[in-house]
Scaffold this active site. Structure first.
Site, PDB file in Angstrom:
ATOM      1  N   SER A 123       0.832  -1.200   0.000  1.00  0.00           N
ATOM      2  CA  SER A 123       0.000   0.000   0.000  1.00  0.00           C
ATOM      3  C   SER A 123       0.875   1.264   0.000  1.00  0.00           C
ATOM      4  CB  SER A 123      -0.965  -0.051   1.187  1.00  0.00           C
ATOM      5  OG  SER A 123      -2.074   0.788   0.972  1.00  0.00           O
ATOM      6  N   ASP A 156      -5.220  -4.377  -2.692  1.00  0.00           N
ATOM      7  CA  ASP A 156      -4.210  -4.029  -1.687  1.00  0.00           C
ATOM      8  C   ASP A 156      -3.752  -5.265  -0.916  1.00  0.00           C
ATOM      9  OD1 ASP A 156      -3.000  -3.073   0.771  1.00  0.00           O
ATOM     10  OD2 ASP A 156      -3.924  -1.129   0.382  1.00  0.00           O
TER      11      ASP A 156
END
Length: 380
Positions: free
Chosen positions: A52, A209
């Site tokens: 991320s 993610d």
């Protein structure tokens, strides 16, 4: 060549230098401060692993030459910080910070993400799989395109690994510049947290993610093949330990900490045990008679032994005053500066203390150095 005495050890004597960056949105400014301290100390990472926002900071490091890295990191964070109006709103007593948070939710963040009106209009409205998210990351792609040199990224200098979750199988996938050519899609996939952001297609597959499955992607270095000696700076922004919550607001805050801390304690306990067993096997193999050690079955068993040693430095970010569960969307200039400064001071202190110089048990292949920040020294 005789090994240096523990009090004379340098980081390079320990092997490769690895940075592991958690995901955490605006909290990632703390990682910039950690890198700044290492950079000023002349510590160049061989490998950056991120998920991320950690993947974004990672590509800004690996995708630039040594002399450009810090400037590119700071440029990125300046581009995504709140404008003057939101900063003025945040100073209002009472509802100021909440007003800014809602402004971020409704309008997005310049240079990072903007609302996707089709997803906001109706949650049941069918969209193309690559568009199913409340926001679009087109702005982030443009920002990174300006700041990342893909030739540098794939040129074999600083290795980059980013974690992403396969949407359909639920498997973690690590994209590694050592093994394949990386581009911005891999970084965007690592930061595509649903339902906020749509998945990113790489080849035939969609990815979200990596923080969904492992927000602290430290296993990528522990399970690397071949294993290498080294020092790993694991930069945490979510605290696995905390007080009992007394309000719903505190419950949501604590839940987020636990979710994104990624079972850090259990991962470390498992790795310490595994690496110690590898050292034990290697020591037992050394004591076998030569004719026994040469037997094929014995050689297959002793191959599980390994004498690599990894020093793991866990830097845990402090919480700023009055922070709550919305802190990961606090892109205010003051918040970004405070987190960067906290990371800088924390990493400088750890470098000065150099805990890796202490004597260690010869059977330990995983040496943990806990490094919590001084909470009292953090101001905003």
């Amino acid at each position: 060549m005789q090994a240096p005495a523990p009090d004379a050890l340098t980081l390079r004597d320990l092997g490769q230098v690895v940075l592991v960056f958690q995901g955490g949105g605006a909290l990632g400014a703390y990682q910039v401060g950690v890198y700044r301290a290492l950079h000023e100390a002349g510590v160049d990472p061989d490998w950056v692993i991120g998920t991320s926002i950690g993947a974004i900071n990672g590509v800004l490091i690996a995708g630039n030459s040594h002399g450009q890295r810090l400037e590119r990191l700071r440029t990125f964070w300046r581009r995504i910080e709140h404008g003057a109006l939101r900063e003025q709103l945040s100073a209002w007593p009472g509802f100021g910070p909440m007003t800014v948070h809602w402004s971020t939710i409704m309008q997005g963040v310049a240079g990072f993400f903007t609302p996707n009106p089709f997803a906001l209009a109706n949650p049941h409205w069918p969209l193309a799989p690559e568009s199913v998210g409340y926001y679009t990351m087109a702005a982030l792609r443009e920002t990174l395109a300006d700041l990342v040199d893909l030739k540098q990224l794939n040129g074999g200098g600083c290795r980059l690994t980013v974690g992403a979750a396969h949407v359909c199988t639920g498997q973690m996938r690590y994209f590694d510049s050592r093994d394949e050519v990386l581009d911005l899609r891999h970084v965007l996939a690592s930061g595509a947290l649903p339902p906020s952001f749509p998945p990113v297609r790489i080849g035939d597959d969609l990815y979200w993610d990596g923080g969904i499955l492992s927000n602290t992607p430290v296993e990528a270095v522990f399970d690397d093949n071949p294993r290498r000696d080294g020092i790993i700076f694991v930069v945490h922004m979510w605290n696995p330990s905390g007080p009992e919550p007394r309000t719903i607001w505190e419950v949501v805050n604590r839940q987020k900490d636990l979710q994104y801390a990624s079972r850090a304690h259990s991962h470390i306990a498992r790795q310490k045990q595994t690496h110690r067993l590898r050292h034990v096997i290697a020591e037992l193999a050394r004591r076998l008679p030569a004719e026994v050690a040469a037997e094929p079955e014995i050689k297959a068993l002793t191959a599980y032994g390994c004498l690599t040693r990894m020093h793991v430095v866990r830097l845990l970010a402090p919480r700023l005053e009055a922070e709550d569960h919305m802190r990961d969307i606090d892109f205010s200039p003051n918040g970004i500066r405070a987190r960067e400064e906290a990371g800088y001071l924390h990493a400088r202190r750890v470098l000065a203390e150099a805990p890796w110089r202490r004597e260690v048990d010869p059977l330990e292949g995983f040496v943990l150095h806990e490094a919590e920040a001084d909470q009292a020294a953090v101001t905003r």
